[in-house]
Design a protein around this motif. Structure first.
Motif: not given
Lengths: 246, 246
Positions: B130-131, B133-135, B137-139, B141, B242
């Motif tokens: 989960a972390d 995939l969150w990461r 989506t942040l990338i 962004g 990143h």
DNA sequence: CGAAGGCTTGATAGACCTCAAACACAGTGG
DNA sequence: CCACTGTGTTTGAGGTCTATCAAGCCTTCG
């Protein structure tokens, strides 16, 4: 330094913000209230976090306006977002360890630092809060995309109008600002950096908007006599903000 | 329809992509391999997901190029990102139920649909995924922000160069494309929509870049004789992507 | 009162757009 | 095999939006 300072849960800026996009259980509110906050005050035009930093805290805006920006080699600046009380502009630092942009104040601002460790612990214990904060970062992305459409494809006139509309909705949601106006402590220079325009041109566009009776702007006070009309000019549709009601 | 079709974990496009930004345990790879995939083929210039949809699946790009875009009322288009194999351009739909943008193919593309339910189950069981995939989506962004700097503040010449640099890095990372070039199945019209430029101007800029010996572009094949030189022109710095090494 | 920062105005220049037409190339059909 | 079509690329010629430069003005504040 500070903690459950916000006696009523609904006065905690983060709770107020998150309730705009999701429902929170009492337990979840308690968890947020229990977060350790170290409130710092930053003067206007100061960096809260800088590009290339590796922060160990996230910053929750308690008071004031801040912005996210990048500098180009020649010193020009692109502002990529305005952040208001309840926002956590560097929430990304939880998973992106090196900042790829800076966060700076536009006016004097109170900012609550929250250690990554405390946040992580909270998110492990309350996975639904993790989802909600993830959602929050996704909404940040959605605002960015809408903004980009403006810079890429809309005229300066529409761009300015659109930004004013967005801020109206966001400020109203957290209880600042009203239907017909709000405090806008942003210089024309900063508006230009945000919208990819020169200061001079921002000034002329604002005068056009004034001339058309769409806004009344004096000092930092913005009044919007006819919100619907401004929305129309801006082709503004708030759905990209993903508010709860929508 | 399809499943552990990718015998070797390393051939699964999502695994290959995620390993570019994080380390995966065997268990996590197994979990990804176990995701049910329904592969669909979309012709060029077709929508995979549309603004206002409420998808029940995420789409993982297996093959081809797709883009994220929004349409303006007058029909003009702003492209906000190019996505390549291994990307999940609508990962946001996991938490943002209504799409605020469309995803469309640029060329014929194979896309694997993954039900939200399966993803959610996997993420509950493997919080570290989960972390990650969150990461992810942040990338997404972060790329958006860099793109925005370009549109807001860089000349057309730099903007085009910057995009070409970004694609080089991303394609190389997943094993497509090389140090000195790659397949670029994107029309000049689409480049314009992406960069906020007219087709005509894109054409002229490309000729400038050719004239300066920075690129060789024929058909869909891009060759970059001197990558460093192109980076310099574009003021390109890949840190916003990143990658793991950084 | 002077200084500083922000706002406003005018004049000029340039980047980029729009319109329009020609060209190149691949695919189709007779 | 050659028209024929369609899509994408290229070129030319204005035209416009927005930037830049430069100066004057206004308000706030010590």
């Amino acid at each position: 330094m500070n903690f459950a300072f916000y006696g009523q849960a609904d006065q905690h800026p983060l709770i107020r913000r998150l309730e705009g996009i999701a429902d929170l259980s009492d337990e979840e509110k308690q968890a947020i209230l229990a977060l350790p906050l170290t409130v710092k005050v930053f003067e206007a035009d100061t960096d809260v976090v800088r590009e290339k930093d590796r922060p160990s805290d996230c910053c929750l805006i308690v008071n004031g306006f801040v912005c996210r920006y990048k500098l180009l080699p020649d010193g020009r600046r692109q502002i990529m977002g305005f952040y208001i009380p309840g926002d956590i502009p560097d929430l990304q630092s939880l998973h992106l360890h090196v900042m790829d942009n800076s966060i700076g104040t536009l006016v004097t601002a109170s900012v609550a630092m929250i250690p990554h460790e405390s946040l992580r612990k909270m998110l492990r214990r309350h996975p639904r809060l993790a989802d909600i904060l993830w959602r929050e970062t996704l909404i940040d992305g959605a605002m960015l995309r809408e903004w980009m459409v403006g810079i890429g494809r809309r005229t300066a006139y529409q761009r300015v109008a659109h930004l004013l509309c967005e801020l109206q909705v966001r400020l109203k949601m957290i209880g600042l600002g009203k239907e017909d106006g709000y405090e806008l402590p942003v210089t024309q220079n900063e508006l230009g950096d945000a919208l990819g325009l020169s200061t001079v041109h921002v000034n002329r566009v604002l005068q056009d908007l004034r001339g058309h009776g769409l806004i009344v702007l004096r000092g930092g006070a913005l009044r919007i006599p006819d919100l619907k009309a401004l929305w129309q000019v801006a082709e503004f549709n708030p759905s990209y903000l993903h508010l709860k009601e929508s």
